[in-house]
Design a protein around this motif. Structure first.
Motif, PDB file in Angstrom:
ATOM      1  N   ASN A  75      17.903 -59.422  33.320  1.00  0.00           N
ATOM      2  CA  ASN A  75      16.448 -59.348  33.211  1.00  0.00           C
ATOM      3  C   ASN A  75      16.202 -58.407  32.042  1.00  0.00           C
ATOM      4  O   ASN A  75      17.135 -57.854  31.494  1.00  0.00           O
ATOM      5  CB  ASN A  75      15.790 -58.858  34.513  1.00  0.00           C
ATOM      6  CG  ASN A  75      16.251 -57.464  34.896  1.00  0.00           C
ATOM      7  OD1 ASN A  75      16.505 -56.616  34.040  1.00  0.00           O
ATOM      8  ND2 ASN A  75      16.372 -57.216  36.188  1.00  0.00           N
ATOM      9  N   TYR A  76      15.009 -58.237  31.660  1.00  0.00           N
ATOM     10  CA  TYR A  76      14.773 -57.498  30.431  1.00  0.00           C
ATOM     11  C   TYR A  76      14.383 -56.046  30.664  1.00  0.00           C
ATOM     12  O   TYR A  76      13.854 -55.397  29.784  1.00  0.00           O
ATOM     13  CB  TYR A  76      13.758 -58.258  29.570  1.00  0.00           C
ATOM     14  CG  TYR A  76      14.284 -59.634  29.237  1.00  0.00           C
ATOM     15  CD1 TYR A  76      15.454 -59.778  28.504  1.00  0.00           C
ATOM     16  CD2 TYR A  76      13.664 -60.781  29.706  1.00  0.00           C
ATOM     17  CE1 TYR A  76      15.978 -61.021  28.229  1.00  0.00           C
ATOM     18  CE2 TYR A  76      14.184 -62.033  29.425  1.00  0.00           C
ATOM     19  CZ  TYR A  76      15.347 -62.142  28.686  1.00  0.00           C
ATOM     20  OH  TYR A  76      15.872 -63.372  28.403  1.00  0.00           O
ATOM     21  N   SER A  79       4.249 -56.094  30.048  1.00  0.00           N
ATOM     22  CA  SER A  79       4.536 -56.080  31.464  1.00  0.00           C
ATOM     23  C   SER A  79       3.572 -57.013  32.177  1.00  0.00           C
ATOM     24  O   SER A  79       2.389 -57.079  31.839  1.00  0.00           O
ATOM     25  CB  SER A  79       4.400 -54.665  32.016  1.00  0.00           C
ATOM     26  OG  SER A  79       4.695 -54.641  33.389  1.00  0.00           O
ATOM     27  N   SER A  80       4.092 -57.735  33.152  1.00  0.00           N
ATOM     28  CA  SER A  80       3.267 -58.636  33.945  1.00  0.00           C
ATOM     29  C   SER A  80       3.773 -58.596  35.383  1.00  0.00           C
ATOM     30  O   SER A  80       4.944 -58.894  35.634  1.00  0.00           O
ATOM     31  CB  SER A  80       3.345 -60.059  33.388  1.00  0.00           C
ATOM     32  OG  SER A  80       2.619 -60.945  34.205  1.00  0.00           O
ATOM     33  N   HIS A 104       7.011 -56.850  35.942  1.00  0.00           N
ATOM     34  CA  HIS A 104       8.190 -57.381  35.263  1.00  0.00           C
ATOM     35  C   HIS A 104       8.029 -57.216  33.755  1.00  0.00           C
ATOM     36  O   HIS A 104       6.944 -57.381  33.212  1.00  0.00           O
ATOM     37  CB  HIS A 104       8.393 -58.866  35.585  1.00  0.00           C
ATOM     38  CG  HIS A 104       8.629 -59.136  37.036  1.00  0.00           C
ATOM     39  ND1 HIS A 104       9.804 -58.826  37.668  1.00  0.00           N
ATOM     40  CD2 HIS A 104       7.817 -59.680  37.984  1.00  0.00           C
ATOM     41  CE1 HIS A 104       9.729 -59.165  38.931  1.00  0.00           C
ATOM     42  NE2 HIS A 104       8.522 -59.683  39.160  1.00  0.00           N
ATOM     43  N   THR A 105       9.135 -56.924  33.100  1.00  0.00           N
ATOM     44  CA  THR A 105       9.119 -56.822  31.648  1.00  0.00           C
ATOM     45  C   THR A 105       8.983 -58.209  31.040  1.00  0.00           C
ATOM     46  O   THR A 105       9.682 -59.144  31.433  1.00  0.00           O
ATOM     47  CB  THR A 105      10.405 -56.152  31.130  1.00  0.00           C
ATOM     48  OG1 THR A 105      10.501 -54.849  31.717  1.00  0.00           O
ATOM     49  CG2 THR A 105      10.411 -56.022  29.630  1.00  0.00           C
ATOM     50  N   THR A 106       8.072 -58.341  30.100  1.00  0.00           N
ATOM     51  CA  THR A 106       7.857 -59.604  29.396  1.00  0.00           C
ATOM     52  C   THR A 106       7.874 -59.329  27.900  1.00  0.00           C
ATOM     53  O   THR A 106       7.844 -58.175  27.470  1.00  0.00           O
ATOM     54  CB  THR A 106       6.498 -60.242  29.782  1.00  0.00           C
ATOM     55  OG1 THR A 106       5.459 -59.317  29.451  1.00  0.00           O
ATOM     56  CG2 THR A 106       6.454 -60.582  31.260  1.00  0.00           C
ATOM     57  N   ARG A 133       5.926 -59.668  24.294  1.00  0.00           N
ATOM     58  CA  ARG A 133       4.571 -59.786  23.758  1.00  0.00           C
ATOM     59  C   ARG A 133       4.568 -60.823  22.642  1.00  0.00           C
ATOM     60  O   ARG A 133       5.056 -60.565  21.551  1.00  0.00           O
ATOM     61  CB  ARG A 133       4.098 -58.440  23.214  1.00  0.00           C
ATOM     62  CG  ARG A 133       3.875 -57.418  24.305  1.00  0.00           C
ATOM     63  CD  ARG A 133       3.310 -56.150  23.755  1.00  0.00           C
ATOM     64  NE  ARG A 133       2.000 -56.447  23.164  1.00  0.00           N
ATOM     65  CZ  ARG A 133       1.331 -55.589  22.416  1.00  0.00           C
ATOM     66  NH1 ARG A 133       1.822 -54.410  22.157  1.00  0.00           N
ATOM     67  NH2 ARG A 133       0.167 -55.918  21.932  1.00  0.00           N
ATOM     68  N   ALA A 182      12.787 -65.680  25.076  1.00  0.00           N
ATOM     69  CA  ALA A 182      11.480 -65.786  25.732  1.00  0.00           C
ATOM     70  C   ALA A 182      11.114 -67.231  26.053  1.00  0.00           C
ATOM     71  O   ALA A 182      10.133 -67.473  26.758  1.00  0.00           O
ATOM     72  CB  ALA A 182      10.410 -65.169  24.836  1.00  0.00           C
TER      73      ALA A 182
END
Length: 199
Positions: A81-82, A97-98, A101-103, A105, A159
């Motif tokens: 996971n990131y 972040s969402s 969780h790290t996302t 941009r 991504a």
């Protein structure tokens, strides 16, 4: 030998004085060193410090050391996971972040800029290569290091925003065995092509 070293020292001093006392023109304006008896390296540094931000006015968007970008690429390739990615991702404003969780941009920063370039080329029926992207983002107004461009492009693959094609294989994730060479070998990256993911 003594005569030669004296001559060389005199020549170096004369060349230094000539360089520092010279004139530089940038965008039609004359730029003079502030101290005609000063150090050449310092004088050049001051002149470039004034000129480079004007030529590479988007450099800050991808400002990172090549070693940090390479560390980011390595971590990205092995991340499950990131969470815990190296600081270069935060410095380049690539992470969001969402729901805890790290996302990534994709709406701003270098990822948005690189994705827009790939999408723009796709509209014209082109699939840019890694070399074309490195050349484009290495030139004005960006001036980004090639490893920063590699990091951004590979992050877009991770991504799920773009696909890569390398050695006849389509790469949709960095977790596949055929992605290993794309990640680890800059020359293979340069020869690969990239397109927006459609489905």
């Amino acid at each position: 030998m003594l005569f030669r070293s004296t001559y060389e020292a005199s020549f170096r001093d004369g060349l230094r004085r000539a360089l520092v006392a010279g004139t530089v023109y940038f965008r039609g304006s004359e730029r003079l060193p502030s101290d005609p008896n000063g150090d050449v390296t310092r004088a050049v540094g001051l002149l470039l410090g004034e000129a480079l931000p004007k030529v590479y006015d988007r450099y800050d968007e991808g400002a990172a050391k090549a070693t940090d970008a390479v560390a980011g690429i390595t971590a990205l390739a092995s991340a499950v996971n990131y969470q815990g990615l190296p600081p270069v991702f935060g410095a380049l404003k690539m992470l969001g972040s969402s729901d805890g969780h790290t996302t990534f941009r994709l709406d701003s920063g270098p990822l948005a800029v690189v994705l827009a370039r790939i999408a723009d080329r796709a509209q014209f029926g082109e699939t840019p290569t890694g070399r074309a992207l490195i050349d484009y983002f290495g030139a004005a107004p960006f001036g980004w290091e090639q490893d920063v461009v590699r990091l951004a492009v590979l992050t877009l693959v991770a991504a799920g925003s773009i696909d890569a094609t390398s050695s006849g294989s389509t790469i949709r994730t960095l977790a596949t065995p055929n992605a290993a060479n794309l990640v680890s070998n800059a020359n293979i990256f340069k020869g690969a092509s990239f397109r927006p993911r459609t489905a």
